[in-house]
Design an enzyme around this catalytic site. Structure first.
Site, PDB file in Angstrom:
ATOM      1  N   GLU A  98       0.732  -1.164   0.064  1.00  0.00           N
ATOM      2  CA  GLU A  98       0.016  -0.089  -0.054  1.00  0.00           C
ATOM      3  C   GLU A  98       0.865   1.340  -0.034  1.00  0.00           C
ATOM      4  O   GLU A  98       1.877   1.191   0.688  1.00  0.00           O
ATOM      5  CB  GLU A  98      -1.088  -0.098   1.120  1.00  0.00           C
ATOM      6  CG  GLU A  98      -1.885  -1.140   1.007  1.00  0.00           C
ATOM      7  CD  GLU A  98      -3.106  -1.163   2.404  1.00  0.00           C
ATOM      8  OE1 GLU A  98      -4.206  -1.536   1.996  1.00  0.00           O
ATOM      9  OE2 GLU A  98      -2.671  -0.764   3.359  1.00  0.00           O
ATOM     10  N   CYS A 111       3.576   8.497   1.245  1.00  0.00           N
ATOM     11  CA  CYS A 111       3.925   7.806   2.418  1.00  0.00           C
ATOM     12  C   CYS A 111       4.301   6.230   1.485  1.00  0.00           C
ATOM     13  O   CYS A 111       3.152   5.644   0.921  1.00  0.00           O
ATOM     14  CB  CYS A 111       3.137   7.442   3.388  1.00  0.00           C
ATOM     15  SG  CYS A 111       3.679   6.263   4.646  1.00  0.00           S
ATOM     16  N   CYS A 118       6.560  -6.568   7.629  1.00  0.00           N
ATOM     17  CA  CYS A 118       7.381  -6.042   8.301  1.00  0.00           C
ATOM     18  C   CYS A 118       7.917  -7.145   9.131  1.00  0.00           C
ATOM     19  O   CYS A 118       7.274  -7.970   9.810  1.00  0.00           O
ATOM     20  CB  CYS A 118       7.282  -4.593   9.229  1.00  0.00           C
ATOM     21  SG  CYS A 118       8.354  -4.194   9.825  1.00  0.00           S
ATOM     22  N   CYS A 122       6.413  -4.572  15.946  1.00  0.00           N
ATOM     23  CA  CYS A 122       6.227  -3.633  16.913  1.00  0.00           C
ATOM     24  C   CYS A 122       4.663  -3.968  17.241  1.00  0.00           C
ATOM     25  O   CYS A 122       3.571  -4.360  16.416  1.00  0.00           O
ATOM     26  CB  CYS A 122       6.237  -2.411  16.639  1.00  0.00           C
ATOM     27  SG  CYS A 122       7.845  -1.675  15.947  1.00  0.00           S
ATOM     28  N   CYS A 125       1.576  -2.042  15.761  1.00  0.00           N
ATOM     29  CA  CYS A 125       1.448  -1.862  14.374  1.00  0.00           C
ATOM     30  C   CYS A 125       0.717  -3.011  13.614  1.00  0.00           C
ATOM     31  O   CYS A 125       1.271  -3.964  13.539  1.00  0.00           O
ATOM     32  CB  CYS A 125       3.008  -1.406  13.687  1.00  0.00           C
ATOM     33  SG  CYS A 125       2.961  -1.043  11.991  1.00  0.00           S
ATOM     34  N   GLU A 173      10.487  -1.949   7.246  1.00  0.00           N
ATOM     35  CA  GLU A 173      11.550  -1.207   7.725  1.00  0.00           C
ATOM     36  C   GLU A 173      12.430  -0.839   6.590  1.00  0.00           C
ATOM     37  O   GLU A 173      13.352  -1.689   6.357  1.00  0.00           O
ATOM     38  CB  GLU A 173      12.133  -2.028   8.810  1.00  0.00           C
ATOM     39  CG  GLU A 173      13.475  -1.683   9.446  1.00  0.00           C
ATOM     40  CD  GLU A 173      13.444  -0.152  10.070  1.00  0.00           C
ATOM     41  OE1 GLU A 173      12.529   0.344  10.576  1.00  0.00           O
ATOM     42  OE2 GLU A 173      14.351   0.787   9.637  1.00  0.00           O
ATOM     43  N   SER A 226      11.601   6.045  15.290  1.00  0.00           N
ATOM     44  CA  SER A 226      10.174   5.512  15.847  1.00  0.00           C
ATOM     45  C   SER A 226      10.740   5.126  17.392  1.00  0.00           C
ATOM     46  O   SER A 226      11.096   3.997  17.906  1.00  0.00           O
ATOM     47  CB  SER A 226       9.778   4.184  15.218  1.00  0.00           C
ATOM     48  OG  SER A 226       9.021   4.761  14.037  1.00  0.00           O
ATOM     49  N   CYS A 346      -1.111   6.158  10.056  1.00  0.00           N
ATOM     50  CA  CYS A 346       0.058   5.406  10.262  1.00  0.00           C
ATOM     51  C   CYS A 346      -0.213   4.167  10.825  1.00  0.00           C
ATOM     52  O   CYS A 346      -1.158   3.876  11.949  1.00  0.00           O
ATOM     53  CB  CYS A 346       0.595   6.198  11.605  1.00  0.00           C
ATOM     54  SG  CYS A 346       1.155   8.057  11.092  1.00  0.00           S
TER      55      CYS A 346
HETATM   56  N1  SAH Z   1       9.615   0.653  10.490  1.00  0.00           N
HETATM   57  C1  SAH Z   1       9.816   2.137  10.191  1.00  0.00           C
HETATM   58  C2  SAH Z   1       8.970   2.734   9.002  1.00  0.00           C
HETATM   59  C3  SAH Z   1       7.507   2.414   9.580  1.00  0.00           C
HETATM   60  S1  SAH Z   1       6.969   4.235   9.679  1.00  0.00           S
HETATM   61  C4  SAH Z   1       9.699   2.721  11.695  1.00  0.00           C
HETATM   62  O1  SAH Z   1       9.119   1.949  12.445  1.00  0.00           O
HETATM   63  O2  SAH Z   1       9.737   3.879  11.697  1.00  0.00           O
HETATM   64  C5  SAH Z   1       5.476   3.776  10.494  1.00  0.00           C
HETATM   65  C6  SAH Z   1       5.281   5.066  11.778  1.00  0.00           C
HETATM   66  O3  SAH Z   1       3.985   4.631  12.072  1.00  0.00           O
HETATM   67  C7  SAH Z   1       5.994   4.663  12.694  1.00  0.00           C
HETATM   68  O4  SAH Z   1       6.580   5.819  13.603  1.00  0.00           O
HETATM   69  C8  SAH Z   1       5.436   3.717  13.634  1.00  0.00           C
HETATM   70  O5  SAH Z   1       5.759   3.396  14.746  1.00  0.00           O
HETATM   71  C9  SAH Z   1       3.928   4.411  13.349  1.00  0.00           C
HETATM   72  N2  SAH Z   1       2.844   3.474  13.622  1.00  0.00           N
HETATM   73  C10 SAH Z   1       2.814   1.918  13.429  1.00  0.00           C
HETATM   74  N3  SAH Z   1       1.557   1.756  13.860  1.00  0.00           N
HETATM   75  C11 SAH Z   1       0.781   2.705  14.583  1.00  0.00           C
HETATM   76  C12 SAH Z   1      -0.501   2.946  14.797  1.00  0.00           C
HETATM   77  N4  SAH Z   1      -1.191   1.890  14.940  1.00  0.00           N
HETATM   78  N5  SAH Z   1      -0.829   4.144  15.071  1.00  0.00           N
HETATM   79  C13 SAH Z   1      -0.029   5.335  14.835  1.00  0.00           C
HETATM   80  N6  SAH Z   1       1.057   5.102  14.684  1.00  0.00           N
HETATM   81  C14 SAH Z   1       1.451   3.995  14.272  1.00  0.00           C
END
Ligand code: SAH
Length: 376
Positions: A98, A111, A118, A122, A125, A173, A226, A346
């Site tokens: 996406e 984005c 991934c 996390c 996420c 990532e 992050s 996000c």
């Molecule tokens: N793996 C990278 C790139 C993904 S960025 C990273 O971790 O930075 C996606 C951003 O959205 C990151 O800051 C992530 O932590 C945040 N994110 C992920 N899940 C989310 C959620 N459910 N609500 C809000 N932000 C979220």
């Protein structure tokens, strides 16, 4: 890194200037052809060598025989009420990723995804819960920009559809796929391609420390980290990568990142999870660990997804948290949630991942057990 289509032709879409120059030399042509072809492909959006009128007819034919310019297929496009767009793209192997466009008053942000799923998992996420299949190649990464530019240029409406910023904050990532991400960044910044400013291209990482140094050596884009928790105990739980690269080391890597350029700062992303990381004591801990690092803090209200146990902190909690950081002199903003009615916010990007880790299956099983447990 050669990317070939089913016809065994070389897909030139993922070639940055240097790779394209090498390619032309290899096929007995002049390296300056790279600028011309880069411009045709990315600036003009051409996919047919026959239309590249400043190349000789012989070269056009030669390229048509040997190479192609192919993108993933757009399966659907969804528009959110706030003008956000999401595209689902199908790759050659059937996986889907996406990409999201977010229009704002003074900028338009795309984005982009860097992996199918991934590996990091996390806890908050949605992408992580889908499991992982593979890295995207450079053509698949830059295709997202190529496609979005073309799609958006055909749209009219209330919003400006110009892409001024790119954030690598989609699925995956990016720092675990640097070999493919770096040439894609070069193409984004190249004046013959998209000509984006280096400050308007952001790579986001959960904190893969050795790759941060590699990225810095290879290119000069903006960096977001992050963070999400101010101590190892909590961060180990919500960002498991922290067990490998703990906070103290991560903060040292951040301190060193823009060492030679004092005007630059790192964006620290911090997702606001109700009752988990959003208390005033967390804000105070955060202030301490960020001491001496040039940062902007971006608080992200949590975006929910099916089966998650987390909840978004309420507005007053976020406001109070923000206030504490600001009073300590930290430049802090709260990210506005965009596109959540089409699951484009996000952490809500899921694509269609042929999961090789069986994590998605296990995740669904664990949530089922919990539901049964709750009902018993
Ligand atoms: N793996 C990278 C790139 C993904 S960025 C990273 O971790 O930075 C996606 C951003 O959205 C990151 O800051 C992530 O932590 C945040 N994110 C992920 N899940 C989310 C959620 N459910 N609500 C809000 N932000 C979220």
């Amino acid at each position: 890194m050669t990317e070939t289509s089913p016809m065994q032709k070389t897909n030139l879409l993922g070639f940055d200037k240097k790779t394209l120059q090498d390619y032309f030399v290899r096929i007995g042509e002049k390296p300056y052809r790279a600028d011309q072809v880069l411009k045709w492909i990315h600036f003009n959006g051409m996919q047919d060598f026959a239309d590249m009128t400043n190349l000789s007819k012989a070269l056009r034919q030669k390229l048509s025989d040997m190479a192609d310019i192919t993108t993933p297929q757009v399966i659907y496009e969804k528009a959110a009420a706030d003008g956000t767009y999401k595209w689902l793209l199908r790759l050659n192997d059937g996986n889907c990723i996406e990409t999201v466009f977010i229009p704002e008053k003074t900028r338009g942000t795309l984005c982009i995804s860097s992996q199918v799923g991934c590996i990091l998992n996390c806890d908050f996420c949605s992408t992580g819960k889908q499991g992982f299949n593979r890295n995207l190649n450079t053509a698949e990464i830059i295709s997202q920009l190529w496609i979005a530019v073309r799609k958006l240029s055909k749209m009219n409406g209330l919003h400006d559809h110009t892409i001024t910023n790119v954030v690598m904050m989609g699925m995956g990532e990016p720092l675990l796929n640097l070999d493919n991400v770096i040439p894609a960044l070069h193409i984004m910044l190249d004046d013959f391609a998209y000509g984006l400013s280096k400050r308007r291209v952001t790579v986001s990482t959960a904190g893969v420390i050795p790759a941060m140094q590699q990225l810095r050596a290879a290119t000069d884009v903006a960096l977001a980290v992050s963070l999400h928790a101010p101590n190892d105990e909590l961060r180990n739980k919500i960002v498991p990568l922290n067990k490998k690269y703990p906070l103290k080391e991560l903060m040292t890597a951040c301190r060193d990142y823009f060492k030679n350029d004092t005007r630059r700062s790192i964006t620290m992303e911090y997702v606001m999870l109700a009752g988990v990381n959003d208390a005033p004591k967390h804000a105070k801990e955060l202030i301490k660990i960020l001491e001496g690092i040039k940062v902007k803090v971006n608080l992200i209200p949590f975006n929910p997804f099916p089966h998650t146990e987390y909840q978004r902190s309420d507005a007053s909690t976020i406001h109070h948290f923000c206030d504490i950081l600001m009073k300590a002199g930290l430049n802090t903003t709260v990210r506005r949630t965009r596109g959540d009615d089409i699951d484009a916010a996000c952490g809500q990007l899921v694509g269609q991942v042929k999961d090789r880790t069986r994590r998605h299956e296990r995740y669904l099983q664990s949530t089922k057990k919990k539901v049964v447990g709750e009902n018993a």
